[in-house]
Structure formats: structure tokens, C-alpha cells
Motif scaffolding. Structure first.
Motif, PDB file in Angstrom:
ATOM      1  N   TYR A 196      72.977  85.389  82.792  1.00  0.00           N
ATOM      2  CA  TYR A 196      72.286  84.178  83.235  1.00  0.00           C
ATOM      3  C   TYR A 196      71.826  84.327  84.686  1.00  0.00           C
ATOM      4  CZ  TYR A 196      76.821  83.142  85.463  1.00  0.00           C
ATOM      5  OH  TYR A 196      77.967  83.207  86.214  1.00  0.00           O
ATOM      6  N   PHE A 197      70.933  83.412  85.074  1.00  0.00           N
ATOM      7  CA  PHE A 197      70.461  83.340  86.453  1.00  0.00           C
ATOM      8  C   PHE A 197      71.196  82.201  87.151  1.00  0.00           C
ATOM      9  CE2 PHE A 197      66.832  85.220  84.173  1.00  0.00           C
ATOM     10  CZ  PHE A 197      66.659  86.387  84.925  1.00  0.00           C
ATOM     11  N   GLU A 198      71.795  82.497  88.285  1.00  0.00           N
ATOM     12  CA  GLU A 198      72.625  81.507  88.958  1.00  0.00           C
ATOM     13  C   GLU A 198      71.840  80.274  89.383  1.00  0.00           C
ATOM     14  OE1 GLU A 198      74.106  84.433  91.666  1.00  0.00           O
ATOM     15  OE2 GLU A 198      76.153  84.251  90.887  1.00  0.00           O
ATOM     16  N   GLU A 199      70.574  80.452  89.786  1.00  0.00           N
ATOM     17  CA  GLU A 199      69.778  79.295  90.185  1.00  0.00           C
ATOM     18  C   GLU A 199      69.568  78.335  89.019  1.00  0.00           C
ATOM     19  OE1 GLU A 199      66.200  79.919  92.490  1.00  0.00           O
ATOM     20  OE2 GLU A 199      66.994  81.818  93.260  1.00  0.00           O
ATOM     21  N   GLU A 200      69.347  78.883  87.830  1.00  0.00           N
ATOM     22  CA  GLU A 200      69.123  78.029  86.657  1.00  0.00           C
ATOM     23  C   GLU A 200      70.390  77.253  86.302  1.00  0.00           C
ATOM     24  OE1 GLU A 200      67.611  80.286  83.403  1.00  0.00           O
ATOM     25  OE2 GLU A 200      65.742  80.832  84.428  1.00  0.00           O
ATOM     26  N   PHE A 243      70.293  77.792 105.248  1.00  0.00           N
ATOM     27  CA  PHE A 243      70.080  79.022 104.492  1.00  0.00           C
ATOM     28  C   PHE A 243      68.582  79.339 104.474  1.00  0.00           C
ATOM     29  CE2 PHE A 243      73.945  77.914 101.621  1.00  0.00           C
ATOM     30  CZ  PHE A 243      74.811  78.336 102.615  1.00  0.00           C
ATOM     31  N   PRO A 244      68.017  79.835 105.582  1.00  0.00           N
ATOM     32  CA  PRO A 244      66.569  80.105 105.619  1.00  0.00           C
ATOM     33  C   PRO A 244      66.237  81.498 105.101  1.00  0.00           C
ATOM     34  CG  PRO A 244      67.513  80.532 107.760  1.00  0.00           C
ATOM     35  CD  PRO A 244      68.658  80.095 106.874  1.00  0.00           C
ATOM     36  N   LEU A 245      64.992  81.676 104.723  1.00  0.00           N
ATOM     37  CA  LEU A 245      64.454  82.990 104.379  1.00  0.00           C
ATOM     38  C   LEU A 245      63.534  83.440 105.506  1.00  0.00           C
ATOM     39  CD1 LEU A 245      63.614  82.450 100.598  1.00  0.00           C
ATOM     40  CD2 LEU A 245      65.474  83.835 101.536  1.00  0.00           C
ATOM     41  N   LYS A 246      63.204  84.732 105.550  1.00  0.00           N
ATOM     42  CA  LYS A 246      62.380  85.274 106.629  1.00  0.00           C
ATOM     43  C   LYS A 246      60.967  84.703 106.632  1.00  0.00           C
ATOM     44  CE  LYS A 246      64.895  89.641 107.064  1.00  0.00           C
ATOM     45  NZ  LYS A 246      64.811  91.128 106.967  1.00  0.00           N
ATOM     46  N   ASP A 251      66.608  79.498 101.139  1.00  0.00           N
ATOM     47  CA  ASP A 251      67.294  80.420 100.236  1.00  0.00           C
ATOM     48  C   ASP A 251      67.992  79.634  99.123  1.00  0.00           C
ATOM     49  OD1 ASP A 251      68.687  82.436  99.025  1.00  0.00           O
ATOM     50  OD2 ASP A 251      69.284  83.401 100.901  1.00  0.00           O
ATOM     51  N   LEU A 252      67.276  79.396  98.028  1.00  0.00           N
ATOM     52  CA  LEU A 252      67.838  78.642  96.916  1.00  0.00           C
ATOM     53  C   LEU A 252      68.943  79.414  96.206  1.00  0.00           C
ATOM     54  CD1 LEU A 252      64.782  76.901  95.202  1.00  0.00           C
ATOM     55  CD2 LEU A 252      66.460  75.920  96.762  1.00  0.00           C
ATOM     56  N   GLU A 253      68.825  80.737  96.178  1.00  0.00           N
ATOM     57  CA  GLU A 253      69.853  81.538  95.509  1.00  0.00           C
ATOM     58  C   GLU A 253      71.206  81.372  96.206  1.00  0.00           C
ATOM     59  OE1 GLU A 253      70.827  86.162  94.181  1.00  0.00           O
ATOM     60  OE2 GLU A 253      69.074  85.708  95.426  1.00  0.00           O
ATOM     61  N   ARG A 254      71.179  81.411  97.522  1.00  0.00           N
ATOM     62  CA  ARG A 254      72.421  81.241  98.279  1.00  0.00           C
ATOM     63  C   ARG A 254      72.979  79.829  98.099  1.00  0.00           C
ATOM     64  NH1 ARG A 254      73.070  82.423 104.786  1.00  0.00           N
ATOM     65  NH2 ARG A 254      75.344  82.138 104.899  1.00  0.00           N
ATOM     66  N   ALA A 255      72.097  78.852  98.045  1.00  0.00           N
ATOM     67  CA  ALA A 255      72.538  77.474  97.813  1.00  0.00           C
ATOM     68  C   ALA A 255      73.141  77.328  96.419  1.00  0.00           C
ATOM     69  CB  ALA A 255      71.369  76.512  97.987  1.00  0.00           C
ATOM     70  N   ALA A 256      72.533  78.013  95.446  1.00  0.00           N
ATOM     71  CA  ALA A 256      73.041  77.962  94.069  1.00  0.00           C
ATOM     72  C   ALA A 256      74.442  78.556  93.989  1.00  0.00           C
ATOM     73  CB  ALA A 256      72.095  78.715  93.135  1.00  0.00           C
TER      74      ALA A 256
END
Length: 300
Positions: A196-200, A243-246, A251-256
Motif C-alpha cells: 500500500y501507499f502510506e499517503e492513501e 515539513f517543507p519540500l525544496k 511533504d505529505l508523505e512525511r505527514a502521512a
């Protein structure tokens, strides 16, 4: 897309469990108290029913679940013939030790040197079977870890001269019938991360928490206003946590991962993701055309 996860070693484990069931008096099924319905393996029900075996349902990790919802599940399961349900937490030393007495009650005709009580402990991966085994036997005999499918082979333990306990590997079933069950199992870390994908999954989990436990979300993440859906919740968590991206995104993945880990570790509070009533409603909605409505069954 619905989640499916059935590693190859589980095929052999299923066959071995079916063979052992012939010589078993009580099936001990370990469930996750936060998702008692979704963490039931239908193969365990079928194997036990075929041999008419008594069934002890252990709602483990009850210290992480909503106590009011857990009581609903206990009442629900205890209405099933030849079944007893109890809620425990392996963190409380005395609770696992009561399991043997419950098994003896379910099979009063067994339990002496001539006819020892034979019990088999079963469940989906990562519901705490190994921790429970170690607590019952009062020694470390099963490998424990926070990942699915650590135990790979069946093990037999002679507790005393009138009790035998068989430990089995965590087993899934070949096809998860209800897509929401796959989501709940993934949220509770009962399924391998490659499935599975963690964001989902965090999106699905966030949606449930927003509806059922909004106050806990506000408290944990210091949010003044809650989002309306799971993805928006992840965005709020990412911004609050920084949790920013460059590319100036978030960063939704890190939040997930943060939301999933906080839930799994109980850092949000005591949460249950399904009730008997919500499960019946889910099954009636997700029944395929031409199928019987499983919500009419006595057991999900």
C-alpha cells in the motif's frame, strides 16, 4: 484499488493449520481491539466451524482502543454460539494469564493428563500473538517485532501435563473481500508496507478520525480549525510540523507517516476505527451484486 497481501509462506501455514485443527479443542483468535471486525480472518472461522471447535476471541491492545466501543464488540461476539470474547492488554501482566482459564471453560471435557486441553492461537500478522504467547508461558519463546509476518512456522508448547498450546504464523487470506478492511489492516500495520501507499492509507485514516475523534486531532497537532477531508488534514499537519519540500511544497508523505505512527502508538488517544454497527453498514454497502448480504450473518 483494494489492498491484497498474501505472502507465499502463508499458503503452507494455512494447510498446516487445517491439519492441526483436527487435534485442537479451542481456537484462540487474537484480534486488534481497534478493528475487531477487519482483523478477523475468515479462514480461521471456516476451519473452526468445520470441526465445530470452541472459539475464544482475544481483543488485544485494548489499552489503545476506545473502551466504550470495545464493550460493544465484546457484547456482539459473546452472542455467537461456542464463542467467548475478552479484551486484554499484554502490557498488564495478569490479563494474559487468564486466557488459559477461559479456554478451560470453553472445553470442560478436556484438561487432565489423559485428555489434555489442546489450544491453537491464531490471528492476522502483527496483532500481538507472539507477545501474548510469551506472557502466557511466562518466558520469551516467540520473536516479537513491530512488523507483520515475523513468525513463519507453527510451534508446539507443553504448558503443563494437562495443557498444550500451538502457536501459528500470522495468516492473511487470499483475497480481502471488503476494500475498507484492507485500508484498516494497513492503518494498523497488519499488512506489509509494500502492499500500500502510506499517503492513501493516512488519507482514509484521517477521514475516519475527523468524523469520529476530531478533539483528539486538535489536541495532538494543536490545530484550531480542522480540515474537511484526510488530504487536507495531512496538509495541516505538514504545515504545523514544518515539513517543507525544496520546491516550496509540503511533504505529505512525511505527514502521512507521522499520522500513521501517532495512531499506531496510541499517541492520539484511545481510538477504535469500527463498531459492530458501522461494520454491518459497511458490509451492506460493499456487498457485490448477486451476493448474499453478509450483514445478516451472526458473525462478520
Amino acid at each position: 484499488m483494494s489492498i491484497q497481501w498474501f505472502p507465499g509462506h502463508m499458503v503452507a501455514a494455512q494447510k498446516k493449520a487445517a491439519e492441526t485443527m483436527e487435534f485442537t479443542d479451542v481456537v484462540i483468535e487474537v484480534l486488534d481491539a481497534r478493528i475487531p471486525g477487519a482483523s478477523q480472518n475468515p479462514m480461521i472461522k471456516e476451519l473452526g466451524a468445520a470441526r465445530q471447535r470452541a472459539h475464544l476471541k482475544i481483543l488485544n491492545k485494548s489499552d489503545l482502543a476506545d473502551p466504550n466501543v470495545t464493550e460493544q464488540w465484546i457484547h456482539y461476539f459473546n452472542k455467537i454460539p461456542q464463542t467467548k470474547a475478552v479484551a486484554i492488554s499484554c502490557k498488564k501482566v495478569n490479563e494474559p494469564k487468564k486466557i488459559l482459564a477461559h479456554c478451560q471453560t470453553l472445553a470442560p471435557h478436556r484438561g487432565d493428563t489423559l485428555k489434555p486441553l489442546r489450544m491453537m492461537i491464531m490471528g492476522v500478522p502483527n496483532v500481538g500473538k507472539s507477545t501474548l504467547m510469551n506472557a502466557i508461558l511466562n518466558r520469551r519463546i516467540a520473536k516479537v517485532g513491530d512488523e507483520p509476518a515475523i513468525t513463519k512456522q507453527q510451534q508446539r508448547h507443553q504448558i503443563n501435563d494437562h495443557m498444550i498450546l500451538i502457536d501459528t504464523p500470522g495468516m492473511m487470506w487470499p483475497k480481502i473481500r471488503y476494500p475498507s478492511d484492507g485500508d484498516l489492516l494497513a492503518a494498523n500495520n497488519n499488512i506489509g508496507k509494500n502492499a500500500y501507499f502510506e499517503e492513501e492509507i493516512a488519507d482514509k485514516l484521517g477521514g475516519i478520525l475527523l468524523e469520529q475523534y476530531p478533539t483528539l486531532l486538535k489536541s495532538r497537532y494543536k490545530l484550531e480549525n480542522l480540515s474537511t477531508d484526510g488530504i487536507a488534514l495531512l496538509e495541516s499537519i505538514a504545515k504545523k510540523k514544518g515539513f517543507p519540500l525544496k520546491n516550496h511544497g509540503i511533504d505529505l508523505e512525511r505527514a502521512a507517516i507521522t499520522l500513521l505512527n501517532d495512531y499506531r502508538q496510541g499517541l492520539l488517544g484511545r481510538i477504535s476505527l469500527e463498531t459492530p454497527e458501522s461494520r454491518m453498514l459497511m458490509m451492506s454497502r460493499q456487498t457485490m451484486p448477486g451476493e448474499d448480504n453478509p450483514s445478516q450473518d451472526k458473525e462478520t
